[in-house]
Design a protein around this motif. Structure first.
Motif, short mmCIF file in Angstrom:
data_model
loop_
_atom_site.label_atom_id
_atom_site.label_comp_id
_atom_site.label_asym_id
_atom_site.label_seq_id
_atom_site.Cartn_x
_atom_site.Cartn_y
_atom_site.Cartn_z
N THR A 72 0.87 -1.10 -0.03
CA THR A 72 -0.01 -0.18 -0.08
C THR A 72 0.94 1.09 -0.04
OG1 THR A 72 -1.67 -1.32 1.23
CG2 THR A 72 -1.67 1.23 1.20
N THR A 73 1.97 1.21 0.97
CA THR A 73 2.84 2.34 0.81
C THR A 73 3.43 2.76 -0.52
OG1 THR A 73 3.27 1.92 3.21
CG2 THR A 73 4.65 3.28 2.05
N VAL A 74 4.07 1.60 -1.23
CA VAL A 74 4.48 1.94 -2.40
C VAL A 74 3.41 2.16 -3.47
CG1 VAL A 74 5.55 0.55 -4.67
CG2 VAL A 74 6.20 0.19 -2.01
N ASP A 75 2.22 1.72 -3.53
CA ASP A 75 1.10 1.91 -4.24
C ASP A 75 0.84 3.63 -3.96
OD1 ASP A 75 1.22 -0.17 -5.59
OD2 ASP A 75 -0.59 -1.01 -4.52
N THR A 76 0.76 3.86 -2.78
CA THR A 76 0.27 5.36 -2.58
C THR A 76 1.48 6.32 -3.00
OG1 THR A 76 -0.81 4.45 -0.57
CG2 THR A 76 -0.34 6.76 -0.39
N LEU A 77 2.79 6.03 -2.47
CA LEU A 77 3.81 6.85 -3.18
C LEU A 77 3.81 7.03 -4.64
CD1 LEU A 77 6.66 5.77 -0.93
CD2 LEU A 77 5.48 8.02 -0.83
N ALA A 78 3.48 5.99 -5.42
CA ALA A 78 3.25 5.81 -6.87
C ALA A 78 2.12 6.76 -7.23
CB ALA A 78 3.32 4.73 -7.44
N ALA A 79 1.15 6.68 -6.71
CA ALA A 79 -0.01 7.50 -6.96
C ALA A 79 -0.04 9.01 -6.72
CB ALA A 79 -1.26 6.94 -6.12
N GLN A 80 0.75 9.29 -5.62
CA GLN A 80 1.07 10.73 -5.33
C GLN A 80 2.05 11.21 -6.34
OE1 GLN A 80 2.78 10.47 -1.41
NE2 GLN A 80 0.56 10.48 -0.51
N LEU A 81 3.08 10.25 -6.80
CA LEU A 81 3.97 11.05 -7.88
C LEU A 81 3.43 11.23 -8.97
CD1 LEU A 81 7.05 8.66 -7.00
CD2 LEU A 81 6.98 11.43 -6.90
N ASP A 82 2.34 10.40 -9.59
CA ASP A 82 1.34 10.58 -10.73
C ASP A 82 0.75 11.95 -10.56
OD1 ASP A 82 2.25 8.10 -11.97
OD2 ASP A 82 0.45 7.21 -11.07
N GLU A 83 0.52 12.29 -9.50
CA GLU A 83 -0.27 13.63 -9.16
C GLU A 83 0.75 14.69 -9.61
OE1 GLU A 83 -2.88 14.14 -5.90
OE2 GLU A 83 -3.23 12.01 -5.76
N VAL A 84 1.82 14.72 -8.76
CA VAL A 84 2.75 15.47 -8.98
C VAL A 84 3.23 15.76 -10.57
CG1 VAL A 84 5.19 16.07 -8.43
CG2 VAL A 84 3.70 15.28 -6.85
N PHE A 85 3.32 14.50 -11.38
CA PHE A 85 3.76 14.81 -12.79
C PHE A 85 2.54 15.56 -13.53
CE2 PHE A 85 3.63 12.85 -16.90
CZ PHE A 85 5.09 13.17 -17.29
N ALA A 86 1.64 14.88 -13.20
CA ALA A 86 0.13 15.57 -13.60
C ALA A 86 0.24 16.96 -13.56
CB ALA A 86 -1.09 14.90 -13.47
N GLY A 87 0.22 17.46 -12.30
CA GLY A 87 0.31 18.75 -12.14
C GLY A 87 1.36 19.53 -12.48
N ALA A 88 2.51 19.10 -12.62
CA ALA A 88 3.87 19.78 -13.14
C ALA A 88 3.79 19.76 -14.64
CB ALA A 88 5.06 19.12 -12.68
N SER A 89 3.17 18.63 -15.40
CA SER A 89 3.13 18.93 -16.78
C SER A 89 2.10 19.94 -17.09
CB SER A 89 2.70 17.13 -17.29
OG SER A 89 3.66 16.23 -17.10
N GLY A 90 1.05 19.98 -16.49
CA GLY A 90 -0.24 21.00 -16.75
C GLY A 90 0.64 22.18 -16.66
N ASP A 91 1.32 22.64 -15.92
CA ASP A 91 1.64 23.97 -15.68
C ASP A 91 2.91 24.21 -16.33
OD1 ASP A 91 0.02 24.53 -13.87
OD2 ASP A 91 1.15 24.10 -12.04
N LYS A 92 3.44 23.26 -17.23
CA LYS A 92 4.78 23.09 -18.08
C LYS A 92 5.91 23.47 -17.18
CE LYS A 92 2.21 24.36 -22.18
NZ LYS A 92 2.32 24.67 -23.37
#
Length: 186
Positions: A72-92
């Motif tokens: 769960t910890t690995v999955d949670t961290l991976a999901a959080q990094l996906d959110e960071v990636f999506a937000g950072a990509s959206g803001d270029k």
């Protein structure tokens, strides 16, 4: 499954689960449960208990929450990094997006800091290309095989470098000095 009816079996299963932290051997776990045996007899008896389906099921049951919590910890961290990636990509914010992607890849085991060929530490004493070549010739026993291996390594390095290269061609044609002075293009 509820705790085992036989108290010694239950204690044995619990001690086996805790053995990596306590440093206790299987035989030590067996003797700590109150069983009496000496020498190889204790090892054989501990091994026999470990092969019991009831004991193995109980050990798996006791370790399941730890495995689930870690996953769960690995999955949670991976999901959080996906959110960071999506937000950072959206803001270029490409640097932050790249860092999030690299961190996720490292977390999931896709990136390694060091890759070894052969056994761990086999090439630690090779400090120069000449020493490395001599070690490869000794290991592969064929200079042509070493040459083919090195050619493949160079090809992979070039391929990796080509994939990491940045496109530096201009996105648009810049106005000349004269055009910038007059504020228009001809």
């Amino acid at each position: 499954m509820a705790p085992l009816r036989n108290q010694r079996h239950e204690l044995f299963a619990n001690l086996i689960v805790q053995a990596p932290k306590s440093g206790m051997s299987n035989t030590g776990c067996y003797l700590a449960c109150g069983y009496r045996a000496e020498g190889n007899a204790a090892e054989v008896a501990a091994s026999r208990l470990l092969s019991s389906d009831k004991i193995r099921t109980r050990i798996a049951e006791l370790t399941a929450p730890v495995v689930k919590k870690t996953r769960t910890t690995v999955d949670t961290l991976a999901a959080q990094l996906d959110e960071v990636f999506a937000g950072a990509s959206g803001d270029k914010q490409w640097g932050a997006a790249g860092s999030a992607a690299a961190l996720k890849a490292r977390l999931l085991g896709f990136m390694r800091e060091k890759i070894e060929i052969g056994g761990p530490g086999d090439f630690d004493d090779c400090k120069t290309p000449d020493e490395l070549m001599r070690r490869l010739v000794d290991d592969l026993e064929d200079r042509q095989a070493v040459r083919a291996f090195c050619v493949e390594v160079v090809r992979l390095i070039d391929e990796d470098a080509a994939g990491a290269a940045l496109d530096v061609s201009p996105a648009q044609e810049w106005p000349s000095m004269v055009e910038r002075r007059h504020g228009f293009r001809e």
